[in-house]
Design a protein around this motif. Structure first.
Motif, PDB file in Angstrom:
ATOM      1  N   GLN A  70       0.932  -1.181  -0.082  1.00 26.40           N
ATOM      2  CA  GLN A  70      -0.008   0.096   0.005  1.00 26.40           C
ATOM      3  C   GLN A  70       1.007   1.352   0.043  1.00 26.40           C
ATOM      4  O   GLN A  70       1.825   1.328   0.697  1.00 26.40           O
ATOM      5  CB  GLN A  70      -0.779   0.016   1.244  1.00 26.40           C
ATOM      6  CG  GLN A  70      -2.227  -0.904   1.194  1.00 26.40           C
ATOM      7  CD  GLN A  70      -3.098  -0.343   0.396  1.00 26.40           C
ATOM      8  OE1 GLN A  70      -3.633   0.638   0.508  1.00 26.40           O
ATOM      9  NE2 GLN A  70      -3.389  -1.368  -0.574  1.00 26.40           N
ATOM     10  N   PRO A  71       0.572   2.360  -0.709  1.00 24.85           N
ATOM     11  CA  PRO A  71       1.326   3.617  -0.698  1.00 24.85           C
ATOM     12  C   PRO A  71       1.254   4.302   0.708  1.00 24.85           C
ATOM     13  O   PRO A  71       0.016   4.257   1.438  1.00 24.85           O
ATOM     14  CB  PRO A  71       0.641   4.384  -1.773  1.00 24.85           C
ATOM     15  CG  PRO A  71      -0.286   3.483  -2.679  1.00 24.85           C
ATOM     16  CD  PRO A  71      -0.517   2.250  -1.632  1.00 24.85           C
ATOM     17  N   ARG A  72       2.418   4.662   1.116  1.00 27.70           N
ATOM     18  CA  ARG A  72       2.566   5.029   2.639  1.00 27.70           C
ATOM     19  C   ARG A  72       2.176   6.288   2.739  1.00 27.70           C
ATOM     20  O   ARG A  72       3.134   7.330   2.993  1.00 27.70           O
ATOM     21  CB  ARG A  72       3.558   4.235   3.655  1.00 27.70           C
ATOM     22  CG  ARG A  72       3.886   2.840   3.363  1.00 27.70           C
ATOM     23  CD  ARG A  72       5.016   2.377   4.186  1.00 27.70           C
ATOM     24  NE  ARG A  72       4.723   2.577   5.655  1.00 27.70           N
ATOM     25  CZ  ARG A  72       4.148   1.621   6.297  1.00 27.70           C
ATOM     26  NH1 ARG A  72       3.628   0.675   5.755  1.00 27.70           N
ATOM     27  NH2 ARG A  72       3.825   2.187   7.690  1.00 27.70           N
ATOM     28  N   HIS A  73       0.832   6.815   2.503  1.00 29.15           N
ATOM     29  CA  HIS A  73       0.392   8.384   2.437  1.00 29.15           C
ATOM     30  C   HIS A  73      -0.008   8.722   3.921  1.00 29.15           C
ATOM     31  O   HIS A  73      -0.772   7.838   4.231  1.00 29.15           O
ATOM     32  CB  HIS A  73      -0.273   8.506   1.257  1.00 29.15           C
ATOM     33  CG  HIS A  73      -0.032   8.185  -0.202  1.00 29.15           C
ATOM     34  ND1 HIS A  73       1.322   8.563  -0.446  1.00 29.15           N
ATOM     35  CD2 HIS A  73      -0.618   7.802  -0.973  1.00 29.15           C
ATOM     36  CE1 HIS A  73       1.405   8.170  -1.678  1.00 29.15           C
ATOM     37  NE2 HIS A  73       0.350   7.789  -2.071  1.00 29.15           N
ATOM     38  N   THR A  74       0.390   9.888   4.127  1.00 27.23           N
ATOM     39  CA  THR A  74      -0.427  10.451   5.426  1.00 27.23           C
ATOM     40  C   THR A  74      -0.356  11.929   5.175  1.00 27.23           C
ATOM     41  O   THR A  74       0.145  12.655   4.424  1.00 27.23           O
ATOM     42  CB  THR A  74       0.211  10.294   6.544  1.00 27.23           C
ATOM     43  OG1 THR A  74      -0.199  10.784   7.600  1.00 27.23           O
ATOM     44  CG2 THR A  74       1.876  10.662   6.441  1.00 27.23           C
ATOM     45  N   GLY A  75      -1.739  12.715   5.512  1.00 27.04           N
ATOM     46  CA  GLY A  75      -1.849  14.049   5.594  1.00 27.04           C
ATOM     47  C   GLY A  75      -2.212  14.532   3.964  1.00 27.04           C
ATOM     48  O   GLY A  75      -1.738  15.466   3.469  1.00 27.04           O
ATOM     49  N   MET A  76      -2.749  13.469   3.236  1.00 27.82           N
ATOM     50  CA  MET A  76      -3.237  14.013   1.844  1.00 27.82           C
ATOM     51  C   MET A  76      -4.254  15.095   1.551  1.00 27.82           C
ATOM     52  O   MET A  76      -4.323  15.463   0.681  1.00 27.82           O
ATOM     53  CB  MET A  76      -3.815  12.681   1.402  1.00 27.82           C
ATOM     54  CG  MET A  76      -2.811  11.339   1.277  1.00 27.82           C
ATOM     55  SD  MET A  76      -3.733  10.078   0.371  1.00 27.82           S
ATOM     56  CE  MET A  76      -3.600  10.541  -1.148  1.00 27.82           C
ATOM     57  N   GLY A  77      -4.856  15.577   2.860  1.00 25.05           N
ATOM     58  CA  GLY A  77      -5.734  16.775   2.592  1.00 25.05           C
ATOM     59  C   GLY A  77      -7.070  16.668   1.799  1.00 25.05           C
ATOM     60  O   GLY A  77      -7.252  17.717   1.151  1.00 25.05           O
TER      61      GLY A  77
END
Length: 950
Positions: free
Chosen positions: A613-620
């Motif tokens: 999984q793409p380790r994204h955070t704070g994508m807004g």
């Protein structure tokens, strides 16, 4: 020789059976078994489209797609019998899942007994579920666990057994003698084990019990036993004894056991036993002195009749109108001075014994010295009690048997309290008014009371929060077209928690999902395959706001793969539903969702994502998250229906880890601990029950360290049923007939006074366009149902804007099935999935959004005609604005040449009419004469846009 022997065996087999094929079934073969179900809901839709079905159906396929859906949405939970008329050797049973979810068990008749065939959680979503079977029977039984089923069709495949009589059903008649036919080829084991006997309980403690039973026997071998607690599968064991842990002291539990073999044949249940966990020992009683009320020593207190209002009453069960206890204070007079009046209105919770006891409490707002309570005893007799204390912690104060007639019953007391609780014990406990004497302010000494509610600052009007194009919203799904969503400015997205974690269902999903705390969450792609990163990005790029409504439990709760979708998602069996710490797993998911899609990045080590999984955070991408959907529903049973206190406990965990006091486990709980600026939306309750919100507020004040109302949005649903539900017939009421504006204004007024920083949403409302749906709009004069749906949808948005509601989301973007008369099946603005054809309502709603863009409601203007309404809107960035004019009737009422006075100094006026096929409407110039314009008025709203408005 071997070849001839093979032919002989085949001929012998063909002499008793025919080739497997679709079994012909008709609506007449279906019935509610032993009357279990709502006979007003026709079963024909389960078998009225058999011609669509060919020689086979593929599992997980949407084809063939039945156009009619059976939905037992109200009344008794159904059990449906299919009588095939003769014995068949069945190879497949297929069911088309029309969308909603509930548990289903399918059984077959074997020698007069019902035997489990398979179970299903009904989570296929507009697809066929095909189950391979190998049984001989003449009857099938479909046992539903709730009322959320939506089934398009049932199909059965197999071959008739020649010479076989139907298997006996309940109270069977003797079967005729037949000449035995040659035995067929061997079939799989179909013999169930014997029923376990002598179930007993021993070694009972406050938290555990040991169960034991006699072993079952089987024609092959018993492989294990299923242990059920309170009707639900608790564990499976291989021996004849087990220890049950996690019990609550003093609580009673029902247990039963069944056996199973290697072929998964299930025995009947053992005799059920009830076990009560050992209670916590009560402390030794301390002798109390005889009660001698202390005199009131508040030197400033001269007892007088208190000014109390209906808004102070909170109805704990929501039955009847408890505000009638204090709604005639003026008429009640001064009973303390012998001048009591004759109030007449009585709070009536219901006429059935099950409606009682019923309780409500009054919140006086601050600690109050009370010297006497007067009850107006009108007629009949029954127990009426009064308690003091606080919600959830009551102490008896007064017990009145109401033996008088049209009398004022006086009860002298000497207490200081903020709350009083009133309980009607029976249908005869009739009190028409309560009058209280005392003084605001505590007596001395006073028991500790909750801190008084701070004086609220003036609330911002809803218009200061959102303009009309942002206020207007719709319910939709991830696979709906975004260009169709753009008829409004905001989307409420139905989003199953299960999609993010495991997606477990009876026909598939990740049955090995590890669960909490080793979560492996998926969003891009998700478990079902949708890429939510892309979806939320596309929604934002289209200029739309969105709030995912995270609904339903995950199947892996409690260590299994079949936790009921609708049930409260407590972490362990028996956990307290009013303890925020019981919702650790749910609160962790909410944290992860906010960490990914909110605007505040969190440390990568706090993310619990699946490999790849793409380790994204704070994508807004998201500013709101809704927690659950219709948590107050009463049609799925008590395990699914949240009380206000239970929902407040879960919300407190999911909001911020219960004021950040949940430190156990992962330590990552609640959306605010991931993104402090994300807004928490209370799950939309299906009833317009302001008392539900009041009781949540009380729970927060009493249980959260900061006493904060742990939700940024109050959220409710409403539908304009003719008679309070789908069983009341139709057509439905209009927005004005059902008082949409007035009902929602009560929530807004409460918010303004007590919770000024909180938004108010109406997140479900709407009407069907099918000519026989109980939620249908009527045909009015020359207006067809699509036309009237469009008119009423716009009028509903106008009513909610005038009430001060912050956002309104109609149900829903797409039709489920245009041919289905079941309520909610064709409430959409566009056609069903795959068609998406806009209805008139889609164009009308789009026109309203475009016409009133950047504007807010500024008031109502008198029209001079009691049937005509005029609402005013103004641009937040300029002096221009508009008037919306319409007749609030439903009788094809018209007014030719109505003069509308224009406030301000307009120099231009333009009429905008809503027209099918156009998203901007049709515009024409109006002549201003003496500060007025003339327009023809009908039940379809018309817009008058001006360059200046006051």
């Amino acid at each position: 020789m071997k070849y001839k022997l093979h032919i002989l065996i085949c001929l012998l087999f063909l002499s008793i059976t025919s080739f497997a094929q679709k079994v012909t079934i008709t609506p007449s073969m279906l019935s509610y078994y032993q009357g279990q179900g709502n006979t007003y809901i026709d079963l024909a839709q389960l078998a009225d489209e058999q011609a669509l079905i060919g020689t086979s159906v593929s599992n997980n396929s949407a084809s063939p797609y039945p156009s009619k859906i059976w939905n037992p949405s109200w009344g008794a939970t159904p059990t449906v019998q299919l009588d095939l008329g003769s014995t068949y050797s069945l190879s497949q049973v297929a069911i088309f899942d029309g969308w909603n979810k509930t548990d289903l068990v399918v059984k077959y008749n074997k020698e007069g007994a019902w035997v489990n065939l398979f179970a299903w959680d009904m989570s296929y979503g507009e697809k066929w579920r095909v189950e391979k079977v190998n049984v001989q029977t003449d009857k099938l039984l479909f046992e539903f666990a709730g009322l959320s089923s939506q089934i398009g069709e049932i199909a059965v495949f197999g071959s008739a057994v020649s010479g076989a009589a139907p298997a006996p059903g309940p109270n069977p008649a003797p079967a005729p003698e037949v000449t035995p036919a040659p035995a067929p080829a061997p079939v799989a084991d179909q013999q169930a084990p014997t029923v376990p006997a002598s179930l007993t309980a021993g070694s009972i403690t406050q938290t555990s019990v040991t169960l034991s039973w006699s072993a079952s026997t089987d024609n092959t071998a018993v492989t294990g036993y299923d242990v059920f607690r309170n009707g639900s599968l608790f564990s499976s064991v291989t021996g004849t004894t087990t220890t049950i842990t996690g019990l609550t002291a003093g609580t009673s539990y029902a247990f039963k056991v069944r056996a199973k073999d290697a072929a998964n044949n299930l025995s009947g249940f053992s005799k059920e036993i009830t076990v009560t966990a050992t209670p916590v020992p009560a402390p030794a009683p301390v002798p109390a002195p005889a009660p001698t009320p202390a005199p009131i020593t508040n030197n400033n207190c001269v007892p007088a009749k208190l000014a109390i209002t209906p808004s102070m009453i909170v109805n704990e069960q929501g039955k009847g109108d408890a505000k009638m206890l204090v709604d005639e204070q003026t008429l009640a007079g001064l009973p303390g001075q012998g001048q009591g009046g004759s109030p007449t209105t009585v709070w009536m919770p219901g006429w059935n014994a099950s409606d009682y006891p019923a309780s409500a409490y009054i919140d006086l707002g601050t600690a109050t010295t009370i010297s006497a309570i007067y009850l107006r005893d009108v007629n009949d007799a029954g127990a009426f009690t009064i308690e003091t204390g606080s919600p959830g912690n009551w102490t008896p104060l007064v017990a009145d048997k109401l033996t008088g007639y049209l009398s004022w019953n006086q009860h002298n007391v000497n207490i200081s309290t903020r709350y009083l609780r009133f309980t009607r014990g029976s249908v005869g406990a009739n009190v028409s008014e309560v009058v209280i004497y005392g003084c605001m302010g505590a007596s001395t000494p006073a028991s500790p009371a909750p801190a008084p509610t701070p004086t609220p600052t003036p609330a911002m009007p809803s218009s200061a929060r959102f303009t009309i194009d942002q206020f207007m919203g719709v319910n939709a799904f991830v696979d709906d077209p975004i260009d169709k969503m753009q008829a409004v400015g905001f989307v409420r997205e139905y989003h199953d928690w299960n999609w993010d974690e495991g997606n477990i269902w009876s026909g598939g999903g990740n049955h090995k999902y590890p669960g909490y705390p080793n979560n492996q969450m998926k969003w891009a792609p998700s478990e079902p395959g949708w890429n939510f990163d892309n979806f939320y990005t596309n929604v934002k790029n289209a200029g739309l706001g969105i709030s995912p409504a995270i609904q339903g439990s995950v199947s892996w709760l409690h260590g299994g793969i079949s936790f009921p979708y609708h049930n409260k998602p407590i972490d362990e069996p028996g956990a307290s539903t009013t303890n925020p710490n019981s919702y650790e797993k749910k609160a962790h998911h909410m944290y992860q969702f906010a960490a990914r899609y909110g605007a505040t990045p969190v440390a990568d080590g706090k993310l619990t994502l699946a490999p790849g999984q793409p380790r994204h955070t704070g994508m807004g991408l998201i500013k709101y998250i809704e927690d659950w959907n219709e948590q107050d529903k009463n049609w799925e049973g008590p395990a699914a229906q949240f009380s206000p206190q239970e929902y407040a406990a879960m919300a407190s965990a999911n909001y911020d880890g219960h004021a950040n006091t949940m430190k156990q486990g992962s330590g990552t709980f609640g959306i605010k601990n991931a993104d402090p600026n994300m807004k928490f939306v209370m799950g939309g309750i299906y009833e317009l029950n302001l008392d539900y919100v009041k009781q949540m507020k009380t729970w927060f004040e009493q249980n959260r360290p900061d006493k904060k109302f742990a939700a940024d949005v109050i959220n409710v649903h409403t539908y304009a049923w003719l008679n309070n539900g789908p069983g009341g017939g139709g057509p439905a009421k209009s927005p004005e007939e059902d008082s949409f504006k007035e009902k929602m204004k009560a929530f807004v007024d409460y918010r303004n006074q007590h919770l000024p920083g909180v938004e108010v949403w109406i997140s479900e409302f709407g009407w069907d366009t099918h000519p026989t749906s109980p939620l249908r709009v009527p045909v009015v004069g020359p207006f067809d149902q699509q036309e009237v749906q469009g008119q009423w949808m716009v009028r509903a948005y106008l009513a909610f804007a005038a009430a001060g509601v912050d956002r309104a989301q109609m149900y829903m973007l797409r039709d489920v099935n245009t041919s289905d008369a079941t309520h909610f099946s064709n409430s959409g603005l566009v056609g069903p999935k795959g068609s998406w054809a806009p209805k008139k309502s889609w164009y009308y709603v789009y026109t309203m959004k475009n016409t009133l863009k950047n504007m807010v409601f500024i008031g109502e203007q008198a029209s001079g005609n009691s049937d005509v309404l005029i609402y005013k809107f103004k641009n937040v960035n300029g002096s221009n604005g508009g008037y919306v004019v319409w007749a609030k009737t439903r009788k094809n009422y018209t007014v030719n040449g109505l003069n509308v006075t224009l406030a301000g100094s307009p120099t231009t006026a333009t009429k905008v009419e809503m027209v099918n096929g156009k998203t901007e409407g049709v515009r024409s110039s109006l002549q201003i004469n003496g500060g007025k314009v003339s327009v023809d008025v009908s039940e379809r709203p018309v817009f008058i846009m001006v360059d200046n408005i006051q």
